[in-house]
Design a protein around this motif. Structure first.
Motif, PDB file in Angstrom:
ATOM      1  N   TYR A 191     -57.424  10.398 -20.592  1.00 35.86           N
ATOM      2  CA  TYR A 191     -57.056  12.308 -19.893  1.00 35.86           C
ATOM      3  C   TYR A 191     -56.707  12.264 -20.806  1.00 35.86           C
ATOM      4  O   TYR A 191     -55.941  11.475 -21.743  1.00 35.86           O
ATOM      5  N   LEU A 192     -57.248  13.537 -21.648  1.00 36.12           N
ATOM      6  CA  LEU A 192     -56.559  14.121 -22.724  1.00 36.12           C
ATOM      7  C   LEU A 192     -55.901  15.822 -22.895  1.00 36.12           C
ATOM      8  O   LEU A 192     -56.147  16.298 -21.899  1.00 36.12           O
ATOM      9  N   THR A 193     -54.949  15.332 -23.639  1.00 35.70           N
ATOM     10  CA  THR A 193     -54.315  16.243 -23.701  1.00 35.70           C
ATOM     11  C   THR A 193     -53.734  16.461 -24.524  1.00 35.70           C
ATOM     12  O   THR A 193     -53.027  15.695 -25.675  1.00 35.70           O
ATOM     13  N   LYS A 194     -53.065  18.052 -25.349  1.00 34.16           N
ATOM     14  CA  LYS A 194     -53.007  18.612 -26.565  1.00 34.16           C
ATOM     15  C   LYS A 194     -51.442  18.307 -26.628  1.00 34.16           C
ATOM     16  O   LYS A 194     -50.762  19.333 -25.628  1.00 34.16           O
ATOM     17  N   VAL A 195     -51.131  18.201 -27.927  1.00 29.67           N
ATOM     18  CA  VAL A 195     -49.491  18.362 -28.079  1.00 29.67           C
ATOM     19  C   VAL A 195     -49.204  20.535 -28.301  1.00 29.67           C
ATOM     20  O   VAL A 195     -49.663  20.184 -29.109  1.00 29.67           O
ATOM     21  N   THR A 196     -48.317  20.639 -27.680  1.00 27.93           N
ATOM     22  CA  THR A 196     -48.165  22.043 -27.667  1.00 27.93           C
ATOM     23  C   THR A 196     -46.479  22.165 -28.289  1.00 27.93           C
ATOM     24  O   THR A 196     -45.939  23.190 -28.271  1.00 27.93           O
ATOM     25  N   ASP A 197     -45.528  21.769 -28.212  1.00 31.18           N
ATOM     26  CA  ASP A 197     -44.085  21.670 -28.471  1.00 31.18           C
ATOM     27  C   ASP A 197     -43.577  19.640 -28.679  1.00 31.18           C
ATOM     28  O   ASP A 197     -44.400  18.928 -28.553  1.00 31.18           O
ATOM     29  N   ALA A 216     -41.932  15.051 -26.952  1.00 36.32           N
ATOM     30  CA  ALA A 216     -43.286  16.053 -27.828  1.00 36.32           C
ATOM     31  C   ALA A 216     -43.808  16.430 -25.857  1.00 36.32           C
ATOM     32  O   ALA A 216     -43.702  15.715 -24.591  1.00 36.32           O
ATOM     33  N   LEU A 217     -44.113  17.466 -26.089  1.00 33.40           N
ATOM     34  CA  LEU A 217     -45.101  18.657 -24.735  1.00 33.40           C
ATOM     35  C   LEU A 217     -46.144  18.670 -24.617  1.00 33.40           C
ATOM     36  O   LEU A 217     -46.696  18.793 -26.037  1.00 33.40           O
ATOM     37  N   VAL A 218     -46.249  18.337 -23.837  1.00 31.33           N
ATOM     38  CA  VAL A 218     -47.811  18.552 -23.625  1.00 31.33           C
ATOM     39  C   VAL A 218     -48.775  19.445 -22.873  1.00 31.33           C
ATOM     40  O   VAL A 218     -48.222  19.804 -21.762  1.00 31.33           O
ATOM     41  N   ASP A 219     -49.979  19.871 -22.881  1.00 31.84           N
ATOM     42  CA  ASP A 219     -50.506  20.521 -21.735  1.00 31.84           C
ATOM     43  C   ASP A 219     -50.995  20.223 -20.387  1.00 31.84           C
ATOM     44  O   ASP A 219     -51.430  20.985 -19.634  1.00 31.84           O
ATOM     45  N   THR A 266     -37.325  17.592 -13.497  1.00 30.26           N
ATOM     46  CA  THR A 266     -37.404  16.213 -14.741  1.00 30.26           C
ATOM     47  C   THR A 266     -37.978  15.058 -14.503  1.00 30.26           C
ATOM     48  O   THR A 266     -37.975  14.028 -15.157  1.00 30.26           O
ATOM     49  N   SER A 267     -39.194  14.657 -13.381  1.00 31.42           N
ATOM     50  CA  SER A 267     -39.561  14.159 -13.202  1.00 31.42           C
ATOM     51  C   SER A 267     -41.277  14.061 -13.993  1.00 31.42           C
ATOM     52  O   SER A 267     -41.563  12.593 -14.477  1.00 31.42           O
ATOM     53  N   ASP A 268     -41.482  15.227 -14.849  1.00 27.93           N
ATOM     54  CA  ASP A 268     -42.659  15.033 -15.837  1.00 27.93           C
ATOM     55  C   ASP A 268     -42.612  14.743 -16.387  1.00 27.93           C
ATOM     56  O   ASP A 268     -42.956  14.856 -18.113  1.00 27.93           O
ATOM     57  N   VAL A 269     -42.721  13.118 -16.987  1.00 25.03           N
ATOM     58  CA  VAL A 269     -42.468  12.529 -17.867  1.00 25.03           C
ATOM     59  C   VAL A 269     -43.881  10.845 -17.940  1.00 25.03           C
ATOM     60  O   VAL A 269     -44.001  10.271 -16.960  1.00 25.03           O
ATOM     61  N   LEU A 270     -44.489  11.262 -19.302  1.00 24.54           N
ATOM     62  CA  LEU A 270     -45.518  10.680 -19.043  1.00 24.54           C
ATOM     63  C   LEU A 270     -45.352   9.186 -19.490  1.00 24.54           C
ATOM     64  O   LEU A 270     -45.662   8.294 -19.459  1.00 24.54           O
ATOM     65  N   VAL A 271     -44.659   9.046 -20.584  1.00 27.30           N
ATOM     66  CA  VAL A 271     -43.749   8.676 -21.427  1.00 27.30           C
ATOM     67  C   VAL A 271     -42.613   8.256 -21.892  1.00 27.30           C
ATOM     68  O   VAL A 271     -42.480   9.352 -22.445  1.00 27.30           O
ATOM     69  N   SER A 329     -40.981   7.651 -32.322  1.00 27.61           N
ATOM     70  CA  SER A 329     -40.296   7.051 -31.336  1.00 27.61           C
ATOM     71  C   SER A 329     -40.013   8.484 -30.280  1.00 27.61           C
ATOM     72  O   SER A 329     -39.792   9.103 -30.556  1.00 27.61           O
ATOM     73  N   TRP A 330     -41.219   8.155 -29.677  1.00 32.30           N
ATOM     74  CA  TRP A 330     -41.964   9.460 -28.510  1.00 32.30           C
ATOM     75  C   TRP A 330     -41.432   9.223 -27.208  1.00 32.30           C
ATOM     76  O   TRP A 330     -41.624   8.247 -26.342  1.00 32.30           O
ATOM     77  N   THR A 331     -40.814  10.082 -26.352  1.00 32.90           N
ATOM     78  CA  THR A 331     -40.949  10.995 -24.623  1.00 32.90           C
ATOM     79  C   THR A 331     -41.928  12.081 -24.728  1.00 32.90           C
ATOM     80  O   THR A 331     -42.181  13.102 -25.622  1.00 32.90           O
ATOM     81  N   ILE A 332     -42.390  11.312 -23.884  1.00 30.40           N
ATOM     82  CA  ILE A 332     -44.072  12.286 -23.792  1.00 30.40           C
ATOM     83  C   ILE A 332     -43.925  12.903 -22.084  1.00 30.40           C
ATOM     84  O   ILE A 332     -43.657  12.706 -21.861  1.00 30.40           O
TER      85      ILE A 332
END
Length: 399
Positions: free
Chosen positions: A259-265, A275-278, A326-331, A316-319
């Motif tokens: 699954y490929l997703t781009k960093v947008t913010d 790091a927020l992704v699309d 608030t549940s939308d945390v991939l990592v 060290s990032w939260t993706i």
């Protein structure tokens, strides 16, 4: 897949994007056949990933279908009816009619009621049909042993059905082989009991192993077939009392998916770096993941431009994804060097269930593209889908 291949697919198809590597899939099925041997048949449960139906069709002996929609997929993909095991917990009369009319090779019965419905349809169509009785092993699935034996003892009352054997599946991601070995021992005893005490021979066993696949840091990625190899002698021993088919979904498909997703913010709030992704959790589903606490395998593709915002000193990032929850945390916490806007994060081992179990309709965001990759080129299997059209009424329903 290597970074060069992933970059090429991202460049060609954008994000968010599912990529299913059919070459990896084929190699995995071949290895599974080598481990289990020639006496064991293989069945792919298409609920794990229906986009893999064309690739799996020549690789396995049959496909498990669990719903009218999945039957329609098989019909669309021109799957021969004789290769279909029609299963599922809620078979309605019209569903059974369609499966029988299509020529599904065999059906399962979850209950006495389902058994009766299949028989009624067989009578209507003037057919004599084979059927498997699904036995309950501790969940809502299948019938009790008492009901199973009742149907065997009263089989003469259902002349249009031929009881071929037993279907047994108890769960998924089961790491303790004691459970599977206990089930196989129970099944051996059941086959013998039916033969000796009920004077009837069962011939077939459809068995779901529920074997786990590695997904997260700390899992054993170096020996992905170890548990299957350990269980193989028990499955081969079962072939002494039945014609055995091993049914799997996740164990076949998980490793072929990306699954490929781009960093947008990107931003820092006190000591936390986000790091927020699309994409987000509406696209990615890992069994056992809760609020991003576990770290899956991620390949970080860096944007070439140096003008993008970045913080090379922060590792060290939260993706997080694009959903307003608030549940939308991939990592929750992962180390990534020099993360920048426009970088692409590639999540591995999403070949099973992400494309079907993730909550695509939440917030009416666009559903990802799906690409099948054969080691040379990518084939677009599904373009972006605007989910908002499914979340409203009126003329927008005309898609």
């Amino acid at each position: 897949m290597n970074e060069e291949e992933l970059k090429g697919l991202y460049s060609a198809f954008g994000t968010p994007l599912y990529v299913f590597d059919t070459g990896e899939l084929s190699g995995r099925v071949k290895k599974i056949r080598e481990i289990l041997g020639d006496r064991i048949h293989l069945c792919y449960s298409i609920k794990a990933n229906p986009f893999l139906v064309p690739a799996m069709l020549p690789l396995v002996d049959r496909l498990e279908v669990c719903s009218p929609g999945e039957l329609s997929i098989c019909e669309d993909r021109k799957v021969p009816g004789e290769k279909i095991l029609y299963s599922g917990v809620n078979k309605m009369p019209n569903d059974i009619k369609d499966a029988v009319s299509y020529g599904a090779g065999i059906c399962t019965a979850e209950s006495v009621h389902q058994f009766t419905l299949v028989h009624e349809e067989a009578v209507r169509q003037g057919k004599v049909l084979p059927i498997l009785l699904r036995i309950n092993v501790g969940s809502q699935f299948g019938m009790s042993k008492e009901d199973l034996l009742y149907l065997i003892d009263h089989r003469s009352e259902y002349p249009n059905l031929v009881i071929e054997g037993i279907h047994c599946f108890g769960g998924t991601q089961r790491k303790n082989l004691k459970i599977q070995r206990g089930e196989l021992s129970m099944l051996r005893d059941l086959f013998e009991e039916v033969r000796s005490e009920h004077h009837f021979d069962l011939h077939r066993l459809e068995y779901g192993t529920g074997l786990p696949v590695p997904c997260f840091e700390g899992d054993d990625f170096d020996h992905p077939f170890r548990l299957l190899s350990d269980l193989a002698p028990d499955l081969q021993a079962a072939a002494d009392f039945a014609d055995v088919t091993v049914e799997m979904g996740r164990f076949f498909a998980a490793s072929c998916g990306w699954y490929l997703t781009k960093v947008t913010d990107i931003k820092q709030v006190k000591d936390a770096c986000y790091a927020l992704v699309d994409g987000g959790i509406h696209h990615v589903h890992y069994d056992g993941q809760m609020m991003g606490m576990k770290v899956p395998k991620i390949v970080h593709l860096k944007e070439d431009s140096t003008s993008k915002a970045s913080d090379p000193e922060t590792h060290s990032w939260t993706i997080c994804g694009s959903l307003c929850t608030t549940s939308d945390v991939l990592v929750r916490k992962v180390d990534l060097d020099g993360l920048s806007l426009g970088d692409v994060l590639c999540f591995a081992n999403v070949g099973a269930y992400s494309v079907t179990e993730a909550m695509d309709l939440f917030l009416s965001r666009t559903m990802p593209r799906v690409v099948l990759y054969d080691g040379r080129q990518g084939e677009l299997a599904r373009d972006f889908v605007e989910s908002w059209k499914l979340n409203t009424q009126g003329d927008s329903q005309q898609m």
